[in-house]
Motif scaffolding. Structure first.
Motif, PDB file in Angstrom:
ATOM      1  N   TYR A 171       0.452   3.692  -3.022  1.00  0.00           N
ATOM      2  CA  TYR A 171      -0.405   4.847  -2.781  1.00  0.00           C
ATOM      3  C   TYR A 171       0.248   5.959  -1.983  1.00  0.00           C
ATOM      4  O   TYR A 171      -0.281   7.056  -1.909  1.00  0.00           O
ATOM      5  N   GLY A 215      -2.582   5.681   2.229  1.00  0.00           N
ATOM      6  CA  GLY A 215      -2.580   4.374   2.872  1.00  0.00           C
ATOM      7  C   GLY A 215      -2.882   4.410   4.359  1.00  0.00           C
ATOM      8  O   GLY A 215      -3.164   3.367   4.960  1.00  0.00           O
ATOM      9  N   ALA A 221      -7.306   1.316  -0.139  1.00  0.00           N
ATOM     10  CA  ALA A 221      -6.577   1.370   1.128  1.00  0.00           C
ATOM     11  C   ALA A 221      -7.503   1.905   2.214  1.00  0.00           C
ATOM     12  O   ALA A 221      -7.322   3.002   2.701  1.00  0.00           O
ATOM     13  N   LEU A 235      -5.798   2.418   5.959  1.00  0.00           N
ATOM     14  CA  LEU A 235      -5.545   0.983   5.973  1.00  0.00           C
ATOM     15  C   LEU A 235      -4.612   0.609   7.113  1.00  0.00           C
ATOM     16  O   LEU A 235      -4.859  -0.352   7.836  1.00  0.00           O
ATOM     17  N   THR A 285       0.818  -1.205   0.000  1.00  0.00           N
ATOM     18  CA  THR A 285       0.000   0.000   0.000  1.00  0.00           C
ATOM     19  C   THR A 285       0.854   1.258   0.000  1.00  0.00           C
ATOM     20  O   THR A 285       0.609   2.190  -0.770  1.00  0.00           O
ATOM     21  N   GLU A 308      -2.895  -3.636  -4.236  1.00  0.00           N
ATOM     22  CA  GLU A 308      -4.253  -3.600  -3.721  1.00  0.00           C
ATOM     23  C   GLU A 308      -5.024  -2.473  -4.401  1.00  0.00           C
ATOM     24  O   GLU A 308      -4.462  -1.437  -4.743  1.00  0.00           O
TER      25      GLU A 308
END
Length: 195
Positions: free
Chosen positions: A34, A39, A104, A42, A30, A101
Motif C-alpha cells: 500500500y 499504511g 491498513a 496501521l 503493508t 493484507e
C-alpha cells in the motif's frame, strides 16, 4: 544492576524486536502493498498497541512480585526456557510466507498487538530474566517495558522503512543470520541461568 546484565537485556531486546514476528511482517507487507501513506494508520496502531501491551506486562510482573514473590524465581527459568525455544525456532525456521493484507487501519495494527503472544512473552521474559533480580519497583519495571516498546517500535519502523530491501537481504542470507541470532540467544540463556 551490572553492566553485563543491561547489555544482555539489550541484546535480547534487539533480537526479539528485529526478528520477524506478526507486527514486523504485517508492517513490511503493508508498506510493500500500500505504500507508507496508506499504511501509516496501521503502523501507528502497531506502535500504540506495543506500548499498551508492555505496560500490561509490567503490571503483571509487578503483581507477581508483590503478591506471589516466589513465582518470580520460577518465571526466570520459564523465561530462560522460552529464550531457548526462540533460539531453536530461529535456527531451524524457514522463510515466512507473506500474505497481502486487505486493509491498513489503526485498529487492525493496535488489536494485532493484543493477540501477539511474542511481545507478551518478550516483555515478561525480559523483566523476569534481567530486571526483577535487581528491582521489582513498578516504575523500574515500567521504564524497562517502555524501553522494550521503543526498541520494538524502532524495529517495526525499520521493517517499514527498508521495505523490500530488508526482505530481499533477509531472504538471501536468512539461514546465516538466524544461526547467529540463535547463538546469541543461547548466550542470553546462559547469563540468565548463571547470573
Amino acid at each position: 544492576m551490572p553492566a553485563y546484565v543491561i547489555g544482555n537485556f539489550f541484546i535480547f531486546s534487539l533480537i526479539n524486536a528485529f526478528t520477524p514476528g506478526p507486527g514486523n511482517i504485517l508492517a513490511l507487507n503493508t508498506v510493500t502493498n500500500y505504500g507508507y501513506k496508506k499504511g501509516r494508520p496501521l503502523f501507528l496502531g502497531i506502535f500504540a498497541g506495543y506500548y499498551v501491551v508492555q505496560i500490561l506486562c509490567a503490571v503483571f510482573v509487578f503483581g507477581l512480585s508483590s503478591f506471589l514473590p516466589g513465582v518470580l524465581g520460577v518465571m526466570k527459568y520459564i523465561g530462560a526456557a522460552y529464550i531457548l525455544f526462540l533460539a531453536v525456532h530461529i535456527a531451524v525456521s524457514k522463510l515466512p510466507e507473506e500474505d497481502a493484507e486487505a486493509s491498513a487501519s489503526f485498529l487492525k495494527g493496535f488489536l494485532l498487538q493484543f493477540v501477539n503472544v511474542k511481545i507478551y512473552l518478550f516483555g515478561i521474559t525480559a523483566l523476569t530474566g534481567y530486571v526483577t533480580d535487581y528491582s521489582t519497583s513498578f516504575w523500574v519495571l515500567c521504564g524497562f517495558e517502555l524501553v522494550i516498546a521503543t526498541i520494538g517500535s524502532i524495529a517495526t519502523m525499520t521493517w517499514v522503512g527498508m521495505g523490500l530491501l530488508i526482505q530481499t537481504w533477509y531472504r538471501k542470507y536468512f539461514r546465516a543470520i538466524n544461526i547467529i541470532l540463535a547463538l546469541t540467544l543461547l548466550e542470553c540463556v546462559v547469563s540468565i541461568l548463571f547470573s
